[in-house]
Design a protein around this motif. Structure first.
Motif, mmCIF file in Angstrom:
data_model
loop_
_atom_site.group_PDB
_atom_site.id
_atom_site.type_symbol
_atom_site.label_atom_id
_atom_site.label_comp_id
_atom_site.label_asym_id
_atom_site.label_seq_id
_atom_site.Cartn_x
_atom_site.Cartn_y
_atom_site.Cartn_z
ATOM 1 N N ALA B 53 0.834 -1.212 0.000
ATOM 2 C CA ALA B 53 0.000 0.000 0.000
ATOM 3 C C ALA B 53 0.867 1.260 0.000
ATOM 4 O O ALA B 53 0.540 2.252 -0.650
ATOM 5 N N TYR B 57 0.174 4.725 -1.855
ATOM 6 C CA TYR B 57 -0.400 5.731 -0.943
ATOM 7 C C TYR B 57 0.555 6.906 -0.701
ATOM 8 O O TYR B 57 0.124 8.044 -0.536
ATOM 9 N N TYR B 60 -0.201 9.773 -2.941
ATOM 10 C CA TYR B 60 -1.528 10.376 -3.004
ATOM 11 C C TYR B 60 -1.437 11.845 -2.612
ATOM 12 O O TYR B 60 -0.678 12.232 -1.723
ATOM 13 N N LYS B 65 -5.854 12.335 0.483
ATOM 14 C CA LYS B 65 -5.700 11.846 1.857
ATOM 15 C C LYS B 65 -6.721 12.523 2.776
ATOM 16 O O LYS B 65 -7.257 11.905 3.692
ATOM 17 N N PRO B 179 0.911 3.966 5.585
ATOM 18 C CA PRO B 179 -0.056 2.959 6.028
ATOM 19 C C PRO B 179 0.104 2.738 7.537
ATOM 20 O O PRO B 179 1.179 2.949 8.092
ATOM 21 N N MET B 208 -8.803 4.065 -1.410
ATOM 22 C CA MET B 208 -7.453 3.881 -0.861
ATOM 23 C C MET B 208 -6.977 2.454 -1.147
ATOM 24 O O MET B 208 -7.791 1.547 -1.331
ATOM 25 N N VAL B 212 -3.771 -0.088 3.456
ATOM 26 C CA VAL B 212 -3.450 1.229 4.020
ATOM 27 C C VAL B 212 -3.753 1.224 5.518
ATOM 28 O O VAL B 212 -3.180 2.007 6.286
#
Lengths: 533, 533
Positions: B53, B57, B60, B65, B179, B208, B212
């Motif tokens: 993840a 992530y 992002y 977020k 995460p 997501m 995460v």
């Protein structure tokens, strides 16, 4: 002027010990002056003085601390040729480099002087009260950075001025409001004595408390450990080897009260050559890198020790030209015997590994502790299967890894440990095709460079010199640039305090005119409206 | 809705183990639902998913977020009464407190959403190139904070919502782009299950990546240690006991790659009563503190466990009124059996120490795990000679120390270890006479309060919740307020990068409109003039 060889403990010069060492001229291969190792009592006195000094120095204004830092720079310059000659003799480094490093050292001191004189570095953050807020009133809270306490600085061998006695660690720790105790590096005890004298002189001239600075001679395994384990010490700055840094880190973490050790332990600084770039200018890049690999006899923490590319004709051209260039560079004396020995052994071991081929080496010559520039090559597959190839060989050595393709190149990048820097040599228009490679290079490092060389660490606000472990013990901080001061400060919040009892940095009328975050907005204005405390 | 008792591993619910524990209602003294402990495979899967993840992530945008964090707040609210009832049952805390804590939890999530949506938190710092600078050209360098990797969060017993599954640690780690794997607290496994479900729901709804967020059931000594020692994990957040925090800290420091553990381990939060204040309002202050000592059955890390003053009639009045007030406060159920047991033992031991006298205690009643409010007194001399009196008794207990004078008062303050907070109760006009006392109180703490109570920790930009060791493992960071995000981020510098390859935060035209330090000046403007890269 003859050197006295004593320990500088606050404003006193002491040498009660009968144990001494000699400084050494690595080029001439001969012993120089005598330096007395600090006794237990002398160490205790330096610690005691530092604790005493902290009680007043922590409250000195930014302007006063700036005067002190500026005075140190002035006193260093006033040492004149004696400093330059001593540092050259002790390090084997040429005059131009030492003069440049003196400039950098003074520049760092003046930069931190400017930072604390301006004052915004304390990150003042103010939230005003809301007495009528529901369900609970909001109190007035104001926060700023304040010093942590006495800091121990371990001087570095490879920067006898800029990362030693009055180097970046000392300058940032003093700027934050902390007394400093330096453990002098055995490799340049005379240089340390001169600089420590300059700092002491500056402290006396600008009215600093006795004990704001001390410098002690001794071994890392005894003096170094004793300093790091002492309860008075609240933080540690170190630049040097992985083993040296980790010994201090482990000792500090095992204290009853653990303290941070900011150890900058170097790395192999991978350089990624993308195909488009090589197609265009393989020869040019090879020449540029021959220079970077051998700069200062390869004795920089940002020395490019690993060069990665995709196998093919262009990569072969690059390696051939790099090898040829390296052959033409004269070996030079390394900083000291230990570093030279470890270079010889590391290089030998590297060249014996499976699949590693010599790609070029300079001719060995007559001379003391010569670091002979050397480059070798290995395939991506061999590199991936042998973690021994991922280790740093401190000195003018670089390993070129030829990968089978983009995927293996990415694998190789992600297989190496945390790095101070990584570098991408590429044509701009090929970056989008290699985004995963750029991401990978950035994710393992503290600084990622495009079409440049990692050597040359600019001292500025934006510098990050500190990467994921094991490049540093704490990659959330930098040891170069103004943010280095953050290592030696902690936030302190005042809740509901009357104006008169607040530090100037937090008073509503902002008498220092610094940048502050007031109710979430950055501003240099006074706190507006009625203030409920 | 019946609870399933499973581990939430990314978007999967797993429970392959035959080992389970029951949640528990401390008030009623009875077991509730069944929860399966995570198996080794389930732990490995959660770690693997977190690593996967992170690869997406981490990139992002702040806006995405923020959507995720806002959605978590919404989903928590949507749990409705079931959450409130479950948390009340598992913690023994009253409805008003749990509803208030839910509001605080949602408020924290939305505050971090706002922080990352606005974007300036990354501390973007830009220095533009000076190609003509002598003796060397200056490169273009741009730095910003970026996430560090998977974070493990240990939920706290005393804040089943605001410092647990979706509490401040989780919110700040997710906001920074990391995460999170939560180790559920054994004291509120049902509450954890509901909140973990809400986070997972929010993650799916806002797109997501799987992994995460995960939440695992298990013991600190096995699951907790396994998580902290795993190489995928890059940082740890913990709120709890000194022993629990230090076990994690030591394990993390001994890893091959050491990682930080941000453990907030509580403190005794000394309160200093200056004579002028007592002379005027001794009774009022005593009443105010009886409330603060017993708030939430004394189960706050900022609970005032130590009250210091100078012996005399006013101090006696204060102690007498405090004792009387405390007697009138009804005992209440503590969070769990272990906390109650440790409170009973700690209090008993304290009352047995030389010179300690009971100053007041509530009547014991029938009930489960009741924390009986108690205050005791001791002289400054006895306090100084007995380090056992410096320890925290977690619960509604406070020790009042009567000092012989100003100097002993200062000595007592400086004798206690690092604290989350310290408090000065004083008349404004007596502060100048007691400056050394104010300095001492500030120097041992992360937050110093004037004429207030330490309980009640405002969630805002200026909050500092973290003090010198042993209040926290790292007093340079806060676990409450927006700056908590800094624990889970590291600076990354880009040197000489073309505009297109830079993150938006660092592009010259400042597309996000964030505050940045450009060539030393804070600004939201685009980088002016010609930019040389």
């Amino acid at each position: 002027m003859a050197l006295h060889g004593k320990n500088r403990i606050g404003f006193e010069l002491l040498a009660a010990s009968e144990e001494f060492v000699h400084s050494y001229d690595p080029k001439a291969g001969k012993a120089l002056d005598k330096f007395y190792l600090a006794t237990e009592d002398e160490v205790a006195l330096a610690l005691d003085k530092a604790a005493q000094a902290f009680d007043s120095y922590r409250y000195y204004s930014g302007k006063r601390k700036a005067e002190f830092l500026e005075a140190i720079a002035d006193e260093i310059l006033a040492l004149g040729d004696e400093l330059i000659e001593t540092a050259m003799k002790e390090s084997g480094l040429p005059e131009g480099r030492i003069i440049g490093e003196r400039g950098r050292t003074m520049g760092q001191l003046r930069l931190f002087a400017q930072l604390v004189s301006e004052g915004s570095w304390v990150d003042a953050t103010i939230e005003t009260a809301q007495p009528d807020r529901q369900p609970l009133p909001k109190p007035d809270i104001r926060k700023m950075l304040c010093p942590v306490g006495p800091v121990v600085v371990f001087a570095a061998s490879n920067f006898p001025l800029a990362f030693s006695t009055a180097g970046g660690d000392t300058a940032s720790a003093l700027a934050a409001g902390n007394p400093v105790i330096v453990k002098a590096h055995m490799s340049h005890l005379g240089t340390n004595e001169l600089i420590a004298g300059a700092i002491s002189q500056a402290a006396e001239k600008t009215g600093m408390p006795d004990g704001v600075f001390s410098s002690l001679n001794g071994r890392g395994s005894s003096l170094g450990q004793a300093l790091v384990k002492h309860p008075v010490v609240k933080s540690v700055g170190f630049t040097g080897s992985f083993n040296g840094g980790m010994a201090l880190y482990r000792a500090a973490a095992q204290r009853e009260e653990p303290i941070p050790v900011f150890a900058e332990m170097g790395s192999v600084n991978p350089v990624v050559l993308l195909p488009g770039k090589l197609k265009k200018v393989a020869e040019e890049v090879a020449k540029q890198y021959a220079g970077s690999i051998t700069l200062g006899v390869g004795q920089f923490c940002t020395n490019p020790g690993l060069i990665l590319g995709i196998a093919g004709d262009e990569m072969d051209t690059f390696i051939r030209v790099l090898g040829k260039e390296i052959q033409a560079i004269a070996p030079a004396t390394m900083l000291n015997e230990a570093i030279h020995k470890s270079y010889q052994e590391g290089k030998k071991k590297m060249l014996e590994q499976k699949g590693v081929q010599l790609a070029g080496a300079a001719k060995d010559e007559e001379g003391n502790f010569l670091g002979v520039p050397t480059v070798a090559r290995v395939s991506g597959a061999d590199f991936l299967s042998n973690p021994g190839l991922h280790e740093e060989v401190f000195g003018p050595f670089s390993l070129v890894v030829t990968c089978s393709g983009k995927e293996e190149l990415r694998e190789v990048i992600l297989s190496v440990k945390g790095q101070l820097t990584s570098t991408i040599m590429a044509e701009e228009n090929e970056l989008s095709d290699y985004q995963e490679i750029v991401y990978a290079a950035a994710n393992i490092a503290g600084r990622v460079i495009f079409n440049g060389v990692p050597t040359g660490v600019e001292v500025c606000h934006a510098m990050q010199h500190g990467g994921p472990f094991p490049a540093s013990t704490d990659g959330r901080f930098t040891s170069v640039g103004t943010d280095a001061i953050r290592r030696f400060a902690r936030p302190l919040a005042y809740q509901g305090f009357p104006e008169d009892a607040l530090p100037d940095e937090l008073k509503s009328n902002n008498p220092l005119g610094i940048w502050r975050k007031v109710n979430g907005e950055l501003t240099r204005e006074a706190v507006a409206g009625e203030v409920y405390i």
